[in-house]
Motif scaffolding. Sequence first.
Motif, mmCIF file in Angstrom:
data_model
loop_
_atom_site.group_PDB
_atom_site.id
_atom_site.type_symbol
_atom_site.label_atom_id
_atom_site.label_comp_id
_atom_site.label_asym_id
_atom_site.label_seq_id
_atom_site.Cartn_x
_atom_site.Cartn_y
_atom_site.Cartn_z
ATOM 1 N N ASP A 13 0.906 -0.991 -0.182
ATOM 2 C CA ASP A 13 -0.114 0.195 0.315
ATOM 3 C C ASP A 13 0.675 1.306 -0.065
ATOM 4 O O ASP A 13 0.442 1.736 -0.953
ATOM 5 N N MET A 14 1.554 1.396 0.606
ATOM 6 C CA MET A 14 2.705 2.380 1.340
ATOM 7 C C MET A 14 3.869 2.265 0.193
ATOM 8 O O MET A 14 3.332 3.525 -0.826
ATOM 9 N N ILE A 15 3.675 1.692 -0.551
ATOM 10 C CA ILE A 15 4.490 1.157 -2.141
ATOM 11 C C ILE A 15 3.908 2.011 -3.696
ATOM 12 O O ILE A 15 3.797 3.566 -4.337
ATOM 13 N N TYR A 16 2.193 1.596 -2.998
ATOM 14 C CA TYR A 16 1.445 2.217 -4.341
ATOM 15 C C TYR A 16 1.363 3.439 -4.251
ATOM 16 O O TYR A 16 0.906 3.874 -4.919
ATOM 17 N N LEU A 39 11.321 4.739 -1.780
ATOM 18 C CA LEU A 39 10.149 3.695 -2.368
ATOM 19 C C LEU A 39 11.521 2.243 -2.143
ATOM 20 O O LEU A 39 11.321 0.972 -2.485
ATOM 21 N N LEU A 40 12.703 2.763 -2.766
ATOM 22 C CA LEU A 40 13.567 1.250 -2.697
ATOM 23 C C LEU A 40 13.934 1.261 -1.161
ATOM 24 O O LEU A 40 14.292 -0.306 -0.815
ATOM 25 N N ASP A 41 13.655 1.770 0.084
ATOM 26 C CA ASP A 41 13.115 1.521 1.305
ATOM 27 C C ASP A 41 12.582 0.511 1.119
ATOM 28 O O ASP A 41 12.524 -0.114 2.057
ATOM 29 N N LEU A 42 11.879 0.839 0.642
ATOM 30 C CA LEU A 42 9.617 0.259 0.959
ATOM 31 C C LEU A 42 9.660 -1.834 0.373
ATOM 32 O O LEU A 42 9.712 -1.839 1.110
ATOM 33 N N LEU A 43 11.579 -0.931 -0.961
ATOM 34 C CA LEU A 43 10.661 -2.642 -1.227
ATOM 35 C C LEU A 43 11.974 -3.090 -0.247
ATOM 36 O O LEU A 43 11.901 -4.732 -0.226
ATOM 37 N N MET A 138 -1.532 -13.079 -2.866
ATOM 38 C CA MET A 138 -2.200 -11.636 -3.342
ATOM 39 C C MET A 138 -1.287 -10.583 -2.380
ATOM 40 O O MET A 138 -1.860 -9.833 -3.379
ATOM 41 N N ALA A 139 -0.248 -10.877 -2.446
ATOM 42 C CA ALA A 139 0.333 -9.650 -2.581
ATOM 43 C C ALA A 139 1.548 -9.619 -3.811
ATOM 44 O O ALA A 139 1.017 -8.157 -4.483
ATOM 45 N N LEU A 140 1.186 -10.831 -4.671
ATOM 46 C CA LEU A 140 1.578 -10.260 -5.991
ATOM 47 C C LEU A 140 0.670 -9.928 -6.974
ATOM 48 O O LEU A 140 0.868 -8.636 -8.011
ATOM 49 N N ASP A 141 -0.407 -9.726 -6.620
ATOM 50 C CA ASP A 141 -1.903 -10.046 -7.596
ATOM 51 C C ASP A 141 -1.734 -7.965 -6.899
ATOM 52 O O ASP A 141 -2.438 -7.270 -7.535
ATOM 53 N N GLU A 142 -1.886 -7.973 -5.730
ATOM 54 C CA GLU A 142 -1.899 -6.248 -5.608
ATOM 55 C C GLU A 142 -0.933 -5.458 -6.044
ATOM 56 O O GLU A 142 -1.326 -4.706 -6.588
ATOM 57 N N VAL A 143 0.113 -6.004 -6.139
ATOM 58 C CA VAL A 143 1.686 -5.258 -6.661
ATOM 59 C C VAL A 143 1.100 -5.458 -8.856
ATOM 60 O O VAL A 143 1.162 -4.189 -9.339
ATOM 61 N N LYS A 144 0.033 -6.637 -9.288
ATOM 62 C CA LYS A 144 0.109 -6.149 -10.318
ATOM 63 C C LYS A 144 -1.126 -5.769 -10.483
ATOM 64 O O LYS A 144 -1.121 -4.914 -11.839
ATOM 65 N N GLN A 145 -1.960 -5.329 -9.560
ATOM 66 C CA GLN A 145 -3.185 -4.118 -9.510
ATOM 67 C C GLN A 145 -1.995 -2.679 -9.621
ATOM 68 O O GLN A 145 -3.275 -1.900 -10.443
ATOM 69 N N ARG A 149 -3.059 -0.068 -11.961
ATOM 70 C CA ARG A 149 -4.136 1.070 -11.790
ATOM 71 C C ARG A 149 -2.684 2.503 -11.978
ATOM 72 O O ARG A 149 -3.255 3.476 -12.901
ATOM 73 N N PHE A 150 -1.710 2.127 -12.151
ATOM 74 C CA PHE A 150 -0.652 3.347 -12.001
ATOM 75 C C PHE A 150 -0.551 3.301 -13.699
ATOM 76 O O PHE A 150 -0.602 5.201 -14.225
ATOM 77 N N ARG A 151 -0.725 3.075 -14.372
ATOM 78 C CA ARG A 151 -1.055 2.881 -15.579
ATOM 79 C C ARG A 151 -1.998 3.514 -16.524
ATOM 80 O O ARG A 151 -1.604 4.530 -16.865
ATOM 81 N N SER A 152 -3.204 3.061 -15.461
ATOM 82 C CA SER A 152 -4.677 3.822 -16.530
ATOM 83 C C SER A 152 -4.232 5.317 -15.680
ATOM 84 O O SER A 152 -4.594 6.373 -16.594
ATOM 85 N N VAL A 153 -4.044 5.344 -14.405
ATOM 86 C CA VAL A 153 -4.010 6.901 -13.901
ATOM 87 C C VAL A 153 -2.602 7.430 -15.047
ATOM 88 O O VAL A 153 -2.656 8.753 -15.399
ATOM 89 N N SER A 154 -1.377 7.355 -15.530
ATOM 90 C CA SER A 154 -0.504 7.781 -16.179
ATOM 91 C C SER A 154 -0.508 8.119 -17.597
ATOM 92 O O SER A 154 -0.848 9.384 -18.022
#
Length: 181
Positions: A13-16, A39-43, A138-145, A149-154
């Motif tokens: 969520d924080m990365i998103y 972002l690198l710290d979060l990853l 679930m974590a992977l699905d969240e990253v894909k979603q 969403r990022f691509r759509s907003v962009s």
Amino acid sequence: MPNNANDVNRLIDMIYEQIEDAKSPALKPNMSMVDRDELLDLLDELRAQLPIEIKRAQELLAAREKFVEDAKRDVERITRQAELEAKAKVSDSEILNAARQKSQSIVNNADERSKRLYQIANEYAEDALARTEEAIQMALDEVKQSRIRFRSVSANKMQEQRRRLDNPDQGKDSTSNQSDS
């Protein structure tokens, strides 16, 4: 485990949020600027959380193997004990027959117990691995979603920027119309 899954989801969520809140440079509307170190710290933190689940699964497998080995040793010990008891009662054929039956019963019981314990250990390990797999999926699905969403907003922001560049006067009108709303 649920606490760890919450940590993983919180990090995602924080990365998103970092990506969503990213600003686009004026001349490059299809790009976003993010704080790279954050972002690198979060990853890094996310990467540190996932191996914990994998390590737990490996520990369960190792425990299962130890459990099976212990059960096998118990069977061997019980078998040797039964054989020694049978040899000690060789003097009379009735006693010998009873001893053979008892030793076979002990071996059969030990084998049955070993099979049950092995099955229980396998089911437990399978369940733990399935839960770990679900958490990772679930974590992977969240990253894909998040990427979708990022691509759509962009893409929307890029189209909006293009419209503004194509019709500079219209962009001013839509800005004033938005402020009137």
